[in-house]
Design an enzyme around this catalytic site. Structure first.
Site, PDB file in Angstrom:
ATOM      1  N   GLU A  90      16.457   0.724  -2.625  1.00 27.05           N
ATOM      2  CA  GLU A  90      16.221  -0.273  -3.530  1.00 27.05           C
ATOM      3  C   GLU A  90      15.789   0.543  -5.146  1.00 27.05           C
ATOM      4  O   GLU A  90      15.067   1.561  -5.001  1.00 27.05           O
ATOM      5  CB  GLU A  90      14.915  -1.233  -3.242  1.00 27.05           C
ATOM      6  CG  GLU A  90      15.364  -2.285  -2.028  1.00 27.05           C
ATOM      7  CD  GLU A  90      14.275  -2.953  -1.427  1.00 27.05           C
ATOM      8  OE1 GLU A  90      14.497  -3.800  -1.042  1.00 27.05           O
ATOM      9  OE2 GLU A  90      12.833  -2.590  -1.638  1.00 27.05           O
ATOM     10  N   CYS A 103      12.701   1.752 -11.642  1.00 24.86           N
ATOM     11  CA  CYS A 103      11.941   2.694 -10.806  1.00 24.86           C
ATOM     12  C   CYS A 103      13.147   3.200  -9.750  1.00 24.86           C
ATOM     13  O   CYS A 103      13.781   2.186  -9.139  1.00 24.86           O
ATOM     14  CB  CYS A 103      10.829   1.951 -10.280  1.00 24.86           C
ATOM     15  SG  CYS A 103       9.962   2.529  -8.891  1.00 24.86           S
ATOM     16  N   CYS A 110      10.909   7.725   4.201  1.00 28.11           N
ATOM     17  CA  CYS A 110      10.181   8.968   3.561  1.00 28.11           C
ATOM     18  C   CYS A 110       9.488   9.525   4.870  1.00 28.11           C
ATOM     19  O   CYS A 110       9.111   8.682   5.692  1.00 28.11           O
ATOM     20  CB  CYS A 110       9.143   8.394   2.494  1.00 28.11           C
ATOM     21  SG  CYS A 110       8.116   9.675   1.877  1.00 28.11           S
ATOM     22  N   CYS A 114       2.477   8.244   4.299  1.00 30.79           N
ATOM     23  CA  CYS A 114       1.552   7.473   3.819  1.00 30.79           C
ATOM     24  C   CYS A 114       0.803   6.242   4.613  1.00 30.79           C
ATOM     25  O   CYS A 114       1.723   5.286   4.738  1.00 30.79           O
ATOM     26  CB  CYS A 114       1.456   7.449   2.487  1.00 30.79           C
ATOM     27  SG  CYS A 114       1.812   9.010   1.560  1.00 30.79           S
ATOM     28  N   CYS A 117       1.674   2.814   2.739  1.00 37.26           N
ATOM     29  CA  CYS A 117       3.061   2.709   2.116  1.00 37.26           C
ATOM     30  C   CYS A 117       3.973   1.942   2.821  1.00 37.26           C
ATOM     31  O   CYS A 117       4.469   2.635   4.011  1.00 37.26           O
ATOM     32  CB  CYS A 117       3.669   4.098   1.585  1.00 37.26           C
ATOM     33  SG  CYS A 117       5.282   4.038   0.789  1.00 37.26           S
ATOM     34  N   GLY A 166      10.904   7.096  -1.051  1.00 37.92           N
ATOM     35  CA  GLY A 166      11.052   8.509  -0.876  1.00 37.92           C
ATOM     36  C   GLY A 166      10.193   9.361  -1.591  1.00 37.92           C
ATOM     37  O   GLY A 166       9.477   8.975  -2.621  1.00 37.92           O
ATOM     38  N   GLU A 167       9.963  10.864  -1.010  1.00 39.22           N
ATOM     39  CA  GLU A 167       9.349  11.742  -1.721  1.00 39.22           C
ATOM     40  C   GLU A 167      10.365  12.607  -2.663  1.00 39.22           C
ATOM     41  O   GLU A 167      11.106  13.391  -1.991  1.00 39.22           O
ATOM     42  CB  GLU A 167       8.645  12.630  -0.787  1.00 39.22           C
ATOM     43  CG  GLU A 167       7.962  13.808  -1.262  1.00 39.22           C
ATOM     44  CD  GLU A 167       7.029  13.782  -2.589  1.00 39.22           C
ATOM     45  OE1 GLU A 167       6.414  12.915  -2.800  1.00 39.22           O
ATOM     46  OE2 GLU A 167       7.397  14.274  -3.879  1.00 39.22           O
ATOM     47  N   SER A 198       7.234  11.324  -9.633  1.00 36.62           N
ATOM     48  CA  SER A 198       6.059  11.027  -9.072  1.00 36.62           C
ATOM     49  C   SER A 198       6.080  11.821  -7.509  1.00 36.62           C
ATOM     50  O   SER A 198       6.911  11.453  -6.789  1.00 36.62           O
ATOM     51  CB  SER A 198       5.719   9.503  -8.731  1.00 36.62           C
ATOM     52  OG  SER A 198       4.630   9.299  -8.090  1.00 36.62           O
ATOM     53  N   SER A 220       0.219  11.752  -6.778  1.00 35.66           N
ATOM     54  CA  SER A 220      -0.468  10.742  -5.996  1.00 35.66           C
ATOM     55  C   SER A 220      -1.725  11.249  -5.182  1.00 35.66           C
ATOM     56  O   SER A 220      -1.484  11.961  -4.294  1.00 35.66           O
ATOM     57  CB  SER A 220       0.472   9.853  -5.073  1.00 35.66           C
ATOM     58  OG  SER A 220       1.530   9.192  -5.665  1.00 35.66           O
ATOM     59  N   LEU A 221      -2.736  10.845  -5.996  1.00 36.26           N
ATOM     60  CA  LEU A 221      -4.076  11.512  -5.223  1.00 36.26           C
ATOM     61  C   LEU A 221      -4.540  10.634  -4.133  1.00 36.26           C
ATOM     62  O   LEU A 221      -5.011  11.081  -3.156  1.00 36.26           O
ATOM     63  CB  LEU A 221      -4.842  11.773  -6.617  1.00 36.26           C
ATOM     64  CG  LEU A 221      -5.883  13.051  -6.578  1.00 36.26           C
ATOM     65  CD1 LEU A 221      -5.009  14.274  -6.144  1.00 36.26           C
ATOM     66  CD2 LEU A 221      -6.461  13.047  -7.884  1.00 36.26           C
ATOM     67  N   HIS A 222      -5.035   9.603  -4.477  1.00 38.16           N
ATOM     68  CA  HIS A 222      -5.832   8.689  -3.573  1.00 38.16           C
ATOM     69  C   HIS A 222      -6.996   8.784  -2.863  1.00 38.16           C
ATOM     70  O   HIS A 222      -7.716   7.736  -2.311  1.00 38.16           O
ATOM     71  CB  HIS A 222      -4.505   8.092  -2.353  1.00 38.16           C
ATOM     72  CG  HIS A 222      -3.248   7.749  -3.061  1.00 38.16           C
ATOM     73  ND1 HIS A 222      -3.216   6.820  -4.069  1.00 38.16           N
ATOM     74  CD2 HIS A 222      -2.031   8.302  -2.632  1.00 38.16           C
ATOM     75  CE1 HIS A 222      -1.749   7.077  -4.086  1.00 38.16           C
ATOM     76  NE2 HIS A 222      -1.110   7.773  -3.439  1.00 38.16           N
ATOM     77  N   ASN A 303      -0.678  -2.922  -2.864  1.00 37.49           N
ATOM     78  CA  ASN A 303      -0.078  -3.961  -2.522  1.00 37.49           C
ATOM     79  C   ASN A 303       0.414  -4.194  -1.069  1.00 37.49           C
ATOM     80  O   ASN A 303       0.825  -3.243  -0.629  1.00 37.49           O
ATOM     81  CB  ASN A 303       1.372  -3.742  -3.385  1.00 37.49           C
ATOM     82  CG  ASN A 303       1.280  -3.962  -4.738  1.00 37.49           C
ATOM     83  OD1 ASN A 303       0.628  -4.811  -5.411  1.00 37.49           O
ATOM     84  ND2 ASN A 303       1.699  -3.118  -5.569  1.00 37.49           N
ATOM     85  N   CYS A 350       4.804  -1.624  -6.505  1.00 38.64           N
ATOM     86  CA  CYS A 350       4.900  -0.152  -5.924  1.00 38.64           C
ATOM     87  C   CYS A 350       4.410  -0.051  -4.343  1.00 38.64           C
ATOM     88  O   CYS A 350       3.527  -0.968  -3.881  1.00 38.64           O
ATOM     89  CB  CYS A 350       3.351   0.585  -6.470  1.00 38.64           C
ATOM     90  SG  CYS A 350       3.379   0.771  -8.233  1.00 38.64           S
TER      91      CYS A 350
HETATM   92  N1  SAH Z   1       6.635   9.405  -2.956  1.00 36.72           N
HETATM   93  C1  SAH Z   1       6.140   9.537  -4.151  1.00 36.72           C
HETATM   94  C2  SAH Z   1       6.873   8.427  -5.157  1.00 36.72           C
HETATM   95  C3  SAH Z   1       7.154   6.985  -4.527  1.00 36.72           C
HETATM   96  S1  SAH Z   1       5.488   6.092  -4.375  1.00 36.72           S
HETATM   97  C4  SAH Z   1       4.779   9.460  -4.446  1.00 36.72           C
HETATM   98  O1  SAH Z   1       4.009   9.364  -3.125  1.00 36.72           O
HETATM   99  O2  SAH Z   1       3.918   9.618  -5.287  1.00 36.72           O
HETATM  100  C5  SAH Z   1       5.074   5.690  -5.803  1.00 36.72           C
HETATM  101  C6  SAH Z   1       3.806   5.303  -5.970  1.00 36.72           C
HETATM  102  O3  SAH Z   1       3.282   4.172  -5.147  1.00 36.72           O
HETATM  103  C7  SAH Z   1       2.765   6.305  -5.334  1.00 36.72           C
HETATM  104  O4  SAH Z   1       1.772   6.733  -6.332  1.00 36.72           O
HETATM  105  C8  SAH Z   1       2.311   5.890  -4.146  1.00 36.72           C
HETATM  106  O5  SAH Z   1       1.108   6.231  -3.534  1.00 36.72           O
HETATM  107  C9  SAH Z   1       2.073   4.093  -4.694  1.00 36.72           C
HETATM  108  N2  SAH Z   1       1.966   3.268  -3.320  1.00 36.72           N
HETATM  109  C10 SAH Z   1       2.669   3.531  -2.426  1.00 36.72           C
HETATM  110  N3  SAH Z   1       2.345   2.252  -1.390  1.00 36.72           N
HETATM  111  C11 SAH Z   1       1.720   1.438  -2.077  1.00 36.72           C
HETATM  112  C12 SAH Z   1       1.281   0.244  -1.880  1.00 36.72           C
HETATM  113  N4  SAH Z   1       1.169  -0.306  -0.768  1.00 36.72           N
HETATM  114  N5  SAH Z   1       0.395  -0.388  -2.917  1.00 36.72           N
HETATM  115  C13 SAH Z   1       0.052   0.262  -4.195  1.00 36.72           C
HETATM  116  N6  SAH Z   1       0.824   1.622  -4.489  1.00 36.72           N
HETATM  117  C14 SAH Z   1       1.384   2.325  -3.426  1.00 36.72           C
HETATM  118 FE1  SF4 Z   2       6.482   8.514   0.852  1.00 26.73          FE
HETATM  119 FE2  SF4 Z   2       5.596   8.203  -1.498  1.00 26.73          FE
HETATM  120 FE3  SF4 Z   2       5.247   6.193   0.231  1.00 26.73          FE
HETATM  121 FE4  SF4 Z   2       3.849   8.381   0.745  1.00 26.73          FE
HETATM  122  S1  SF4 Z   2       3.580   6.940  -0.740  1.00 26.73           S
HETATM  123  S2  SF4 Z   2       5.186   7.441   2.359  1.00 26.73           S
HETATM  124  S3  SF4 Z   2       5.168   9.985  -0.234  1.00 26.73           S
HETATM  125  S4  SF4 Z   2       7.100   7.053  -0.705  1.00 26.73           S
END
Ligand code: SAH
Ligand code: SF4
Length: 384
Positions: A90, A103, A110, A114, A117, A166-167, A198, A220-222, A303, A350
């Protein structure tokens, strides 16, 4: 058959040379493809007739087919691209007052997995090709120009974020030619500051990107510590925070912006305590030349999606967390924004992009979700 969307300008020049054509022919072709959105060689009237006749026998220009388009009430549009083999990815267009952002996805699924995600929960099928990455922009830009009836010369998309499925840094070989095409003045001519990769923190590839194609970087630190980050972003076990932050500092030498954006997904009761904000300040304070990694924080309210088992932090908690980062400690605060959720009514926010992925890793839990409904795109007046 080669897909010319697979080529950045250098690769197209090499291809044209193999056909016995001069380099300027590659520039002409590149401009037809990316600036004009042409897919039909017959249209390219300034190319020599012999070349126009020869090309269709060995080359084509094609984005993946788009089986569905959905429009959100807030003007966001999401497209599903069928990349074959039962996989679909998408892309999301996010119109704002002063810019249009696309985006873009880099992989079908991926492998980083995470915890929070939706893409990660689906597992991993395969890397996208350069044509499939650039094809998302090629399709979206020219489709929007037509549907929004933009005046000649006006573009719909001036900002690209590699934040879809994806990453991107685990698909480096296909990513870099795609980025170069986005930046190329004979193609989309986007500013380096307005193309953002990202990453969840693939340290060696952050270093290579700095050498090969420095664009804006979001990390993406978290989590403020390895123990928590190991659980949220499994890649952290391979590249822990110290190594990641050092790579960020190195990246800034070549980066088009003088800061790194740290993304931080706000998860209720998991990583959203004010004490964790203070720990984040300490963490970025332990790295960097001037006593702190030059950075901004972008807080993303989580989200939710079925099967995550996690909850979004309440607005008050997000505000308190942001305040703690902004007010800072002895060393001052850090610029912090809270990302506005866009397109969540069509699962385009996101972390909600799921597409359709054949999980070839079989490692991730499969997710059940309702089939994607097809709805008309948002009307043009919602765009800006
Ligand atoms: N793989 C890369 C880029 C895609 S994700 C990465 O992880 O950075 C893009 C952003 O969306 C990242 O910062 C990710 O952590 C965030 N993200 C993933 N799942 C999410 C969710 N359920 N709610 C809000 N942000 C989320
Ligand atoms: Fe992959 Fe980014 Fe989702 Fe983590 S947040 S699973 S790296 S797409």
């Amino acid at each position: 058959m080669v897909n010319l969307l697979d080529f950045d300008r250098d690769a197209l020049t090499a291809y044209c040379e193999r056909l016995g054509e001069k380099p300027f022919r590659a520039v002409q072709l590149f401009r037809w493809i990316h600036q004009r959105g042409a897919a039909d060689f017959e249209q390219m009237t300034d190319l020599a007739r012999s070349l126009r006749e020869r090309l269709p026998q060995q080359a084509h220009i094609a984005a993946p087919p788009v089986p569905s388009e959905q429009g959100s009430a807030d003007g966001t549009t999401k497209w599903l691209f069928d990349v074959g083999g039962g996989d679909a990815v998408e892309s999301v267009f996010i119109p704002e007052a002063e810019r249009g952002t696309l985006c873009v996805s880099s992989q079908a699924g991926c492998a980083v997995n995470c915890r929070f995600c939706s893409t990660g929960h689906q597992g991993f099928s395969r890397n996208l090709s350069t044509a499939e990455i650039v094809g998302q922009l090629w399709f979206a830009e020219h489709h929007l120009r037509r549907t929004l009836a933009l005046p000649a010369g006006e573009r719909a998309i001036d900002n690209v974020v590699m934040m879809g499925m994806g990453e991107p840094l685990q698909n480096y070989g296909a990513l870099v030619p795609a980025l170069r095409t986005m930046l190329d003045d004979h193609a989309y001519g986007l500013s380096r500051r307005r193309v953002t990769v990202s990453t969840s923190g693939v340290v060696p590839m952050i270093d290579r990107l700095r050498e090969d194609c420095p664009v804006a970087l979001a990390v993406s630190l978290h989590a403020p510590d390895d123990a928590l980050r190991d659980r949220l972003v499994p890649l952290n076990k391979k590249y822990p925070l110290d190594e990641l932050l050092d790579a960020c500092v190195r990246y800034l030498d070549a980066a088009p912006r003088d800061f790194i954006t740290f993304e931080y997904c706000m998860l209720d009761g998991v990583n959203d305590d004010e004490a964790q904000a203070r720990a984040l300040l300490r963490l970025v304070g332990e790295h960097g030349p001037a006593g702190r990694v030059p950075c901004k924080f972008n807080l993303i309210p989580f989200n939710p999606f079925p099967a995550s088992g996690l909850k979004r932090s309440g607005a008050a908690r997000v505000q308190a967390f942001a305040r703690a980062l902004i007010d800072g400690d002895g060393a001052g605060g850090v610029v912090t924004t809270v990302r506005k959720t866009r397109g969540d009514d069509i699962d385009a926010a996101c972390g909600q992009l799921a597409g359709e992925v054949q999980d070839r890793t079989q490692a991730a839990r499969r997710m059940t979700r309702a089939p994607i409904a097809i709805r008309p795109a948002a009307p043009a007046e919602n765009r800006r």
